[in-house]
Design a protein around this motif. Structure first.
Motif, PDB file in Angstrom:
ATOM      1  N   CYS A  60     -14.865 -21.691 -32.853  1.00  0.00           N
ATOM      2  CA  CYS A  60     -14.875 -21.826 -31.402  1.00  0.00           C
ATOM      3  C   CYS A  60     -13.454 -21.989 -30.881  1.00  0.00           C
ATOM      4  CB  CYS A  60     -15.758 -22.988 -30.954  1.00  0.00           C
ATOM      5  SG  CYS A  60     -15.199 -24.593 -31.504  1.00  0.00           S
ATOM      6  N   ARG A  61     -13.266 -21.480 -29.712  1.00  0.00           N
ATOM      7  CA  ARG A  61     -11.999 -21.602 -29.004  1.00  0.00           C
ATOM      8  C   ARG A  61     -12.310 -22.037 -27.586  1.00  0.00           C
ATOM      9  NH1 ARG A  61      -8.732 -20.845 -33.040  1.00  0.00           N
ATOM     10  NH2 ARG A  61      -8.710 -18.827 -34.025  1.00  0.00           N
ATOM     11  N   ARG A  62     -11.436 -22.815 -27.045  1.00  0.00           N
ATOM     12  CA  ARG A  62     -11.607 -23.206 -25.648  1.00  0.00           C
ATOM     13  C   ARG A  62     -10.781 -22.259 -24.803  1.00  0.00           C
ATOM     14  NH1 ARG A  62      -9.417 -28.778 -23.545  1.00  0.00           N
ATOM     15  NH2 ARG A  62      -7.529 -27.562 -23.481  1.00  0.00           N
ATOM     16  N   CYS A  63     -11.461 -21.517 -23.930  1.00  0.00           N
ATOM     17  CA  CYS A  63     -10.765 -20.568 -23.059  1.00  0.00           C
ATOM     18  C   CYS A  63     -10.242 -21.256 -21.815  1.00  0.00           C
ATOM     19  CB  CYS A  63     -11.707 -19.441 -22.647  1.00  0.00           C
ATOM     20  SG  CYS A  63     -12.224 -18.417 -24.017  1.00  0.00           S
ATOM     21  N   GLY A  64     -10.977 -22.191 -21.345  1.00  0.00           N
ATOM     22  CA  GLY A  64     -10.580 -22.872 -20.119  1.00  0.00           C
ATOM     23  C   GLY A  64     -11.572 -23.960 -19.804  1.00  0.00           C
ATOM     24  N   TYR A 108      -9.014 -29.046 -31.352  1.00  0.00           N
ATOM     25  CA  TYR A 108      -8.970 -28.518 -32.712  1.00  0.00           C
ATOM     26  C   TYR A 108     -10.046 -29.127 -33.606  1.00  0.00           C
ATOM     27  CZ  TYR A 108      -6.461 -32.795 -34.015  1.00  0.00           C
ATOM     28  OH  TYR A 108      -6.117 -34.101 -34.222  1.00  0.00           O
ATOM     29  N   SER A 109     -10.538 -30.318 -33.285  1.00  0.00           N
ATOM     30  CA  SER A 109     -11.569 -30.942 -34.120  1.00  0.00           C
ATOM     31  C   SER A 109     -12.964 -30.378 -33.852  1.00  0.00           C
ATOM     32  CB  SER A 109     -11.576 -32.459 -33.915  1.00  0.00           C
ATOM     33  OG  SER A 109     -12.037 -32.769 -32.614  1.00  0.00           O
ATOM     34  N   LEU A 110     -13.131 -29.683 -32.741  1.00  0.00           N
ATOM     35  CA  LEU A 110     -14.439 -29.110 -32.415  1.00  0.00           C
ATOM     36  C   LEU A 110     -14.862 -28.053 -33.431  1.00  0.00           C
ATOM     37  CD1 LEU A 110     -14.250 -28.673 -28.545  1.00  0.00           C
ATOM     38  CD2 LEU A 110     -15.513 -30.396 -29.833  1.00  0.00           C
ATOM     39  N   ARG A 111     -13.910 -27.293 -33.912  1.00  0.00           N
ATOM     40  CA  ARG A 111     -14.219 -26.225 -34.862  1.00  0.00           C
ATOM     41  C   ARG A 111     -14.906 -26.781 -36.110  1.00  0.00           C
ATOM     42  NH1 ARG A 111     -10.075 -21.508 -35.819  1.00  0.00           N
ATOM     43  NH2 ARG A 111     -11.542 -20.055 -36.696  1.00  0.00           N
ATOM     44  N   GLU A 112     -14.359 -27.854 -36.650  1.00  0.00           N
ATOM     45  CA  GLU A 112     -14.933 -28.465 -37.851  1.00  0.00           C
ATOM     46  C   GLU A 112     -16.229 -29.199 -37.527  1.00  0.00           C
ATOM     47  OE1 GLU A 112     -13.739 -32.095 -40.734  1.00  0.00           O
ATOM     48  OE2 GLU A 112     -12.206 -30.554 -40.459  1.00  0.00           O
ATOM     49  N   ARG A 113     -16.232 -29.904 -36.417  1.00  0.00           N
ATOM     50  CA  ARG A 113     -17.400 -30.692 -36.039  1.00  0.00           C
ATOM     51  C   ARG A 113     -18.623 -29.817 -35.748  1.00  0.00           C
ATOM     52  NH1 ARG A 113     -17.750 -34.625 -30.815  1.00  0.00           N
ATOM     53  NH2 ARG A 113     -19.954 -35.018 -30.978  1.00  0.00           N
TER      54      ARG A 113
END
Length: 151
Positions: free
Chosen positions: A137-141, A127-132
């Motif tokens: 972005c979403r992680r699909c796998g 969840y922190s990747l979106r802000e960073r």
């Protein structure tokens, strides 16, 4: 492939009839002249309502593609230089990507990349990747592999 080549003026109804446009499913016009390609497709649409594709290289027409497709009825406009430049720019945005797949007419991209130590993503919450990264972005796998090196 069931295709035919006719030498003549593509904007001439006589040439198009000689080519058998009344029985065609698709017409692709790729002469060196954008205007001739558009006119050829337009005449074809009036003579027989089949799919038409025109190569149009002039960037001025890029802003008018919606009008050309909707109002003139041309099925597809292809600009090879613009398509190539767009693809190169997309690849340069994600230089570490191994593979990039595009969906929803370019609005969604799925990237495959190897997470390297210099990315500093170890123990990073998804969840922190979106802000960073400042992107939606979403992680699909993910696929983890354990590589053991013996020294």
């Amino acid at each position: 492939m069931d295709a035919m080549q006719i030498v003549g003026n593509g904007a001439s109804i006589a040439t198009l009839m000689e080519a058998g446009i009344e029985n065609a499913d698709i017409l692709i016009s790729v002469t060196g002249s954008d205007e001739l390609n558009l006119l050829c497709c337009l005449i074809t649409k009036k003579a027989k309502d089949c799919q038409t594709i025109a190569r149009v290289r002039n960037p001025i027409y890029n802003k008018e593609i919606g009008f050309i497709k909707e109002r003139l009825g041309i099925s597809m406009i292809i600009n090879p230089e613009f398509t190539t430049a767009t693809e190169i720019a997309r690849l340069l945005r994600f230089p570490s990507a191994i593979k990039i797949d595009t969906f929803v007419k370019g609005r969604v991209e799925m990237l495959k990349f190897r997470v390297k130590p210099e990315f500093n993503l170890h123990n990073e919450a998804v969840y922190s990747l979106r802000e960073r990264l400042r992107c939606a972005c979403r992680r699909c796998g993910e696929r983890r592999s354990s590589i053991h090196t013996k020294w």
